[in-house]
Write a protein that holds these residues in place. Structure first.
Motif, PDB file in Angstrom:
ATOM      1  N   ARG A 127      49.443  47.840  28.999  1.00 21.36           N
ATOM      2  CA  ARG A 127      50.330  47.943  27.854  1.00 21.36           C
ATOM      3  C   ARG A 127      50.643  46.551  27.324  1.00 21.36           C
ATOM      4  O   ARG A 127      51.158  45.694  28.057  1.00 21.36           O
ATOM      5  N   CYS A 128      50.311  46.308  26.072  1.00 17.80           N
ATOM      6  CA  CYS A 128      50.631  45.034  25.439  1.00 17.80           C
ATOM      7  C   CYS A 128      52.153  44.880  25.405  1.00 17.80           C
ATOM      8  O   CYS A 128      52.869  45.807  25.009  1.00 17.80           O
ATOM      9  N   VAL A 129      52.646  43.694  25.807  1.00  9.29           N
ATOM     10  CA  VAL A 129      54.103  43.547  25.890  1.00  9.29           C
ATOM     11  C   VAL A 129      54.716  43.111  24.565  1.00  9.29           C
ATOM     12  O   VAL A 129      55.933  42.987  24.470  1.00  9.29           O
ATOM     13  N   TYR A 130      53.904  42.921  23.523  1.00 10.42           N
ATOM     14  CA  TYR A 130      54.502  42.514  22.248  1.00 10.42           C
ATOM     15  C   TYR A 130      55.223  43.703  21.593  1.00 10.42           C
ATOM     16  O   TYR A 130      56.400  43.642  21.265  1.00 10.42           O
ATOM     17  N   HIS A 131      54.506  44.840  21.455  1.00  9.87           N
ATOM     18  CA  HIS A 131      55.133  46.014  20.840  1.00  9.87           C
ATOM     19  C   HIS A 131      54.848  47.297  21.615  1.00  9.87           C
ATOM     20  O   HIS A 131      55.090  48.390  21.117  1.00  9.87           O
ATOM     21  N   GLY A 132      54.260  47.143  22.807  1.00 10.48           N
ATOM     22  CA  GLY A 132      54.161  48.296  23.697  1.00 10.48           C
ATOM     23  C   GLY A 132      52.933  49.184  23.538  1.00 10.48           C
ATOM     24  O   GLY A 132      52.851  50.228  24.181  1.00 10.48           O
ATOM     25  N   TRP A 133      51.971  48.825  22.709  1.00 10.80           N
ATOM     26  CA  TRP A 133      50.767  49.663  22.606  1.00 10.80           C
ATOM     27  C   TRP A 133      50.026  49.611  23.949  1.00 10.80           C
ATOM     28  O   TRP A 133      49.911  48.541  24.568  1.00 10.80           O
ATOM     29  N   LYS A 134      49.476  50.765  24.333  1.00 11.19           N
ATOM     30  CA  LYS A 134      48.883  50.854  25.679  1.00 11.19           C
ATOM     31  C   LYS A 134      47.463  51.415  25.586  1.00 11.19           C
ATOM     32  O   LYS A 134      47.205  52.350  24.822  1.00 11.19           O
TER      33      LYS A 134
ATOM     34  N   LEU B  60      42.408  40.359  23.314  1.00 14.12           N
ATOM     35  CA  LEU B  60      43.501  40.385  22.342  1.00 14.12           C
ATOM     36  C   LEU B  60      43.764  41.803  21.850  1.00 14.12           C
ATOM     37  O   LEU B  60      42.834  42.584  21.604  1.00 14.12           O
ATOM     38  N   CYS B  61      45.032  42.117  21.702  1.00  8.15           N
ATOM     39  CA  CYS B  61      45.474  43.447  21.276  1.00  8.15           C
ATOM     40  C   CYS B  61      45.031  43.728  19.834  1.00  8.15           C
ATOM     41  O   CYS B  61      45.113  42.853  18.967  1.00  8.15           O
ATOM     42  N   PRO B  62      44.574  44.955  19.562  1.00  4.93           N
ATOM     43  CA  PRO B  62      44.134  45.256  18.191  1.00  4.93           C
ATOM     44  C   PRO B  62      45.299  45.370  17.195  1.00  4.93           C
ATOM     45  O   PRO B  62      45.047  45.476  15.999  1.00  4.93           O
ATOM     46  N   HIS B  63      46.550  45.373  17.661  1.00  4.36           N
ATOM     47  CA  HIS B  63      47.672  45.449  16.728  1.00  4.36           C
ATOM     48  C   HIS B  63      47.809  44.118  15.990  1.00  4.36           C
ATOM     49  O   HIS B  63      47.321  43.962  14.884  1.00  4.36           O
ATOM     50  N   ARG B  64      48.407  43.097  16.617  1.00  5.71           N
ATOM     51  CA  ARG B  64      48.520  41.804  15.944  1.00  5.71           C
ATOM     52  C   ARG B  64      48.006  40.680  16.828  1.00  5.71           C
ATOM     53  O   ARG B  64      48.413  39.543  16.713  1.00  5.71           O
ATOM     54  N   ARG B  65      47.073  41.049  17.741  1.00  2.00           N
ATOM     55  CA  ARG B  65      46.237  40.092  18.462  1.00  2.00           C
ATOM     56  C   ARG B  65      47.000  39.255  19.496  1.00  2.00           C
ATOM     57  O   ARG B  65      46.651  38.091  19.737  1.00  2.00           O
ATOM     58  N   ALA B  66      47.990  39.849  20.117  1.00  2.00           N
ATOM     59  CA  ALA B  66      48.636  39.177  21.248  1.00  2.00           C
ATOM     60  C   ALA B  66      47.736  39.300  22.478  1.00  2.00           C
ATOM     61  O   ALA B  66      46.899  40.200  22.572  1.00  2.00           O
ATOM     62  N   GLY B  67      47.939  38.415  23.449  1.00  2.00           N
ATOM     63  CA  GLY B  67      47.093  38.382  24.635  1.00  2.00           C
ATOM     64  C   GLY B  67      47.375  39.550  25.569  1.00  2.00           C
ATOM     65  O   GLY B  67      48.503  39.724  26.038  1.00  2.00           O
TER      66      GLY B  67
HETATM   67  S1  FES Z   1      50.366  42.826  19.297  1.00  2.00           S
HETATM   68 FE1  FES Z   1      50.039  44.211  20.906  1.00  2.00          FE
HETATM   69  S2  FES Z   1      51.351  45.851  20.526  1.00  2.00           S
HETATM   70 FE2  FES Z   1      51.706  44.455  18.876  1.00  2.00          FE
END
Ligand code: FES
Ligand SMILES: [Fe+2]
Length: 427
Positions: free
Chosen positions: A88-95, A69-76
């Motif tokens: 790169r997380c596709v929710y908000h683009g953090w990589k 899970l992404c450390p931003h808001r925990r998307a897969g």
């Molecule tokens: S939850 Fe992954 S970039 Fe926002």
């Protein structure tokens, strides 16, 4: 039997548990390299020791295993874009790169330094013996990879397969170090004619109460199962158990190998089976047999808590009673289950997710099972007391072989003295 607290100690390997801490001192093979063959290819979801993770191979071919899970808001992170040396997380683009560093944070102002403060959990990985290995323990305790013969041979001399098993790791380990069951669970009926006879030695079929002797070693133990053979000789099967969950199973000649049993969580296992030949490439038939095809099929598997992992599954499984055939059981083999490996799975899964060891009644053929439990429990307690497992720190002690032999020697320690060379890896 074990009391309730020892059974808990033995079987729980999540973060912060004593056995979980012990397991985190060892390297574990968690994927086949072929499951992550393509740079920038599809990530693979896995759970290891109750931690949800995602593995990916980056543009340069390096393998990362990071938090699911992404450390931003925990998307897969599984749904991420695997591109230009990072996932790169596709929710908000953090990589994030394979080391867990945040290398791009496009939602923040250009002059922000927030990206330098955020990381995703990432574990050290290694590619070795056709597998992706992970080390999940303290960085300063990271050992070298174990010198396993099957892992050191050229790729052409080895075949691997990986699949799911739905029970605690220790039930499967105990099945692996239980030579007595071979004469029963896997037995063909109508011995000469049965297609299930396979590589079964006559002595295994005739003598269902082998005499078992355990010899503790630096890496775990080996044990000798002695059965009466013809003409006053003995048939010895010497099985190796290498800490924490590797086996080497005796068989007449090569290819042969064993398995390792890595806890996905406390009620699921990722099994890796290895077969190898120390001297020559495997034939196509040997490769097909070693891959367990067509029974083992790729699957998306939804764990009971709703998390999905990517792992092969046996088409003969608990959902269909392993396709037990009662007519086959009456006329052909002991179980009515077609595949030997699945016969083992059916028994260890039928005990439930975590077997209640307060209810069992161990017999004389269970001495290796008892020895393995004692060893693991002692190591976990020792580590709680600050005593590190030296087994994890000495890779060279893992270069051993199982032994399968008929001879006149009836005493196990004399047998092991006489045939010591047979039990040493040659690669
Ligand atoms: S939850 Fe992954 S970039 Fe926002
Ligand atoms: Fe078995």
């Amino acid at each position: 039997m074990l009391n309730v607290s020892d059974n808990e100690l033995l079987t729980r390997t999540g973060p912060g548990t004593p056995m979980g801490e012990l397991f985190r001192r060892f390297w574990h093979p968690v994927l086949l390299a072929e499951e992550l063959s393509e740079p920038d290819g599809t990530p693979v979801r896995l759970r290891v020791l109750s931690e949800d993770l995602v593995a990916f191979r980056d543009t340069d071919g390096k393998v990362g295993i990071i938090d699911a899970l992404c450390p931003h808001r925990r998307a897969g992170m599984f749904f991420g874009r695997n591109e230009e040396c990072g996932l790169r997380c596709v929710y908000h683009g953090w990589k994030f790169d394979v080391h867990g560093r945040c290398v791009d944070m496009p939602t923040e102002p250009l002059d922000s330094t927030f990206k330098d403060k955020v990381t995703i959990k990432a574990y050290p990985t290694a590619e070795y013996g056709g597998c992706i290995w992970i080390y999940m323990g303290p960085p300063e305790k990271q050992p070298a990879l174990p010198d396993l013969e099957w892992a050191r041979v050229p790729d052409s001399q080895r075949v691997l397969s990986r699949w799911l098993q739905e029970c605690n790791y220790m039930q499967a380990v105990e099945g692996e170090i239980d030579s007595a069951h071979v004469s029963w669970l896997h037995a063909p009926l109508q011995v000469e004619a049965s297609p299930f006879r396979g590589r079964f030695n006559d002595a295994i079929i005739r003598d269902g109460a082998p005499q078992i002797t355990v010899k503790p070693t630096d890496y775990g133990f080996c044990y000798g199962a002695r059965r009466d053979a013809d003409n006053g000789e003995y048939y010895w099967r010497v099985t190796q158990w290498l800490l924490p969950t590797f086996s080497l199973i005796p068989a007449h000649g090569f290819p042969r190998g064993g398995r390792c049993w890595i806890p996905i969580d406390d009620t699921h296992i990722s099994v890796i089976q290895y077969n190898y030949h120390p001297e020559r490439p495997l034939t196509e038939a040997e490769v097909q047999r070693g891959k367990n095809s067509p029974q083992i099929q790729p699957a998306r598997y939804r764990l009971p808590d709703g998390v999905t992992i990517d792992i092969c599954r046996d088409v003969l499984n608990a959902d269909n009673d392993y396709l037990i055939d009662r007519e086959l059981q009456r006329t052909q083999n002991f179980t009515g289950i077609q595949v030997i490996r699945t016969q083992d799975t059916a028994m260890t899964e039928s005990m439930g997710g975590i077997v209640d060891r307060t209810q069992e009644h161990l017999g004389t053929t269970d001495v290796a099972v008892i020895a393995a439990r004692r060893r693991l429990l002692k190591m976990a307690r020792d580590l709680e007391d600050g005593v590190e497992p030296v087994e994890a720190l000495r890779p060279e002690i893992y270069n051993v072989r199982a032994v399968d032999m008929v001879c006149t020697e009836g005493d196990f320690s004399h047998f092991m003295d006489l045939y010591a060379e047979e039990a040493v890896g040659k690669i």
